[in-house]
Design a protein around this motif. Structure first.
Motif, PDB file in Angstrom:
ATOM      1  N   VAL A   1     -17.167 -28.439  20.144  1.00 56.07           N
ATOM      2  CA  VAL A   1     -17.497 -28.975  18.820  1.00 56.07           C
ATOM      3  C   VAL A   1     -17.115 -27.978  17.749  1.00 56.07           C
ATOM      4  CG1 VAL A   1     -19.392 -29.717  17.341  1.00 56.07           C
ATOM      5  CG2 VAL A   1     -19.325 -30.456  19.716  1.00 56.07           C
ATOM      6  N   ALA A   2     -17.408 -26.703  17.983  1.00 54.65           N
ATOM      7  CA  ALA A   2     -17.046 -25.664  17.012  1.00 54.65           C
ATOM      8  C   ALA A   2     -15.532 -25.560  16.872  1.00 54.65           C
ATOM      9  CB  ALA A   2     -17.631 -24.326  17.440  1.00 54.65           C
ATOM     10  N   THR A   3     -14.841 -25.674  17.981  1.00 55.42           N
ATOM     11  CA  THR A   3     -13.376 -25.633  17.958  1.00 55.42           C
ATOM     12  C   THR A   3     -12.814 -26.810  17.172  1.00 55.42           C
ATOM     13  OG1 THR A   3     -13.313 -24.496  20.083  1.00 55.42           O
ATOM     14  CG2 THR A   3     -11.323 -25.610  19.396  1.00 55.42           C
ATOM     15  N   ALA A   4     -13.392 -27.985  17.380  1.00 57.52           N
ATOM     16  CA  ALA A   4     -12.914 -29.165  16.666  1.00 57.52           C
ATOM     17  C   ALA A   4     -13.125 -29.015  15.164  1.00 57.52           C
ATOM     18  CB  ALA A   4     -13.645 -30.399  17.178  1.00 57.52           C
ATOM     19  N   ARG A   5     -14.251 -28.466  14.771  1.00 57.52           N
ATOM     20  CA  ARG A   5     -14.505 -28.254  13.332  1.00 57.52           C
ATOM     21  C   ARG A   5     -13.535 -27.243  12.746  1.00 57.52           C
ATOM     22  NH1 ARG A   5     -20.994 -27.923  13.991  1.00 57.52           N
ATOM     23  NH2 ARG A   5     -21.362 -30.144  14.187  1.00 57.52           N
TER      24      ARG A   5
ATOM     25  N   LEU B   1       0.978 -24.403  11.415  1.00 54.22           N
ATOM     26  CA  LEU B   1       0.349 -23.459  12.332  1.00 54.22           C
ATOM     27  C   LEU B   1      -1.035 -23.952  12.756  1.00 54.22           C
ATOM     28  CD1 LEU B   1       0.982 -20.802  13.684  1.00 54.22           C
ATOM     29  CD2 LEU B   1      -0.120 -19.628  11.767  1.00 54.22           C
ATOM     30  N   GLY B   2      -1.748 -24.568  11.842  1.00 45.79           N
ATOM     31  CA  GLY B   2      -3.041 -25.149  12.177  1.00 45.79           C
ATOM     32  C   GLY B   2      -2.906 -26.304  13.152  1.00 45.79           C
ATOM     33  N   LYS B   3      -1.874 -27.116  12.953  1.00 40.82           N
ATOM     34  CA  LYS B   3      -1.634 -28.234  13.868  1.00 40.82           C
ATOM     35  C   LYS B   3      -1.248 -27.723  15.253  1.00 40.82           C
ATOM     36  CE  LYS B   3      -0.280 -31.475  10.270  1.00 40.82           C
ATOM     37  NZ  LYS B   3       0.786 -32.293   9.710  1.00 40.82           N
TER      38      LYS B   3
ATOM     39  N   ALA C   1      -2.712 -26.628  20.870  1.00 43.73           N
ATOM     40  CA  ALA C   1      -2.891 -25.661  21.960  1.00 43.73           C
ATOM     41  C   ALA C   1      -4.324 -25.679  22.483  1.00 43.73           C
ATOM     42  CB  ALA C   1      -2.518 -24.257  21.469  1.00 43.73           C
ATOM     43  N   LEU C   2      -5.290 -25.785  21.589  1.00 46.79           N
ATOM     44  CA  LEU C   2      -6.689 -25.835  22.021  1.00 46.79           C
ATOM     45  C   LEU C   2      -6.977 -27.114  22.795  1.00 46.79           C
ATOM     46  CD1 LEU C   2      -8.452 -24.385  18.856  1.00 46.79           C
ATOM     47  CD2 LEU C   2      -8.255 -23.316  21.105  1.00 46.79           C
ATOM     48  N   HIS C   3      -6.389 -28.207  22.375  1.00 45.00           N
ATOM     49  CA  HIS C   3      -6.576 -29.466  23.077  1.00 45.00           C
ATOM     50  C   HIS C   3      -5.951 -29.393  24.479  1.00 45.00           C
ATOM     51  CE1 HIS C   3      -7.361 -33.687  23.572  1.00 45.00           C
ATOM     52  NE2 HIS C   3      -6.094 -33.916  23.835  1.00 45.00           N
ATOM     53  N   ALA C   4      -4.765 -28.824  24.562  1.00 45.14           N
ATOM     54  CA  ALA C   4      -4.104 -28.673  25.860  1.00 45.14           C
ATOM     55  C   ALA C   4      -4.916 -27.763  26.777  1.00 45.14           C
ATOM     56  CB  ALA C   4      -2.692 -28.112  25.669  1.00 45.14           C
ATOM     57  N   LEU C   5      -5.484 -26.702  26.219  1.00 42.77           N
ATOM     58  CA  LEU C   5      -6.311 -25.805  27.020  1.00 42.77           C
ATOM     59  C   LEU C   5      -7.554 -26.522  27.524  1.00 42.77           C
ATOM     60  CD1 LEU C   5      -6.995 -22.990  28.116  1.00 42.77           C
ATOM     61  CD2 LEU C   5      -8.060 -22.499  25.899  1.00 42.77           C
ATOM     62  N   ASN C   6      -8.165 -27.327  26.674  1.00 49.13           N
ATOM     63  CA  ASN C   6      -9.353 -28.077  27.069  1.00 49.13           C
ATOM     64  C   ASN C   6      -9.024 -29.052  28.197  1.00 49.13           C
ATOM     65  OD1 ASN C   6     -12.017 -28.812  26.988  1.00 49.13           O
ATOM     66  ND2 ASN C   6     -11.778 -30.232  25.292  1.00 49.13           N
TER      67      ASN C   6
END
Length: 50
Positions: free
Chosen positions: A7-11, A21-23, A28-33
């Motif tokens: 949740v913190a990552t999504a925010r 770069l934000g996208k 990358a965070l979604h792929a890691l999850n």
């Protein structure tokens, strides 16, 4: 698996999603999850007795 860190990552990702770069970071965070969820499924399958 919706943990507090996800949740913190999504925010954080939503706040920085206006630059390329934000996208990229959000992707990358979604792929890691997804990778970690896949690893959890594989680990659970190996943990069960045959």
């Amino acid at each position: 698996m919706n943990t507090a860190s996800n949740v913190a990552t999504a925010r954080t990702a939503a706040a920085t999603n206006n630059t390329w770069l934000g996208k990229l970071r959000a992707l990358a965070l979604h792929a890691l999850n997804l990778h970690l969820q896949n690893c959890a499924v594989i680990a659970e399958a190996h943990r069960r007795p045959q």
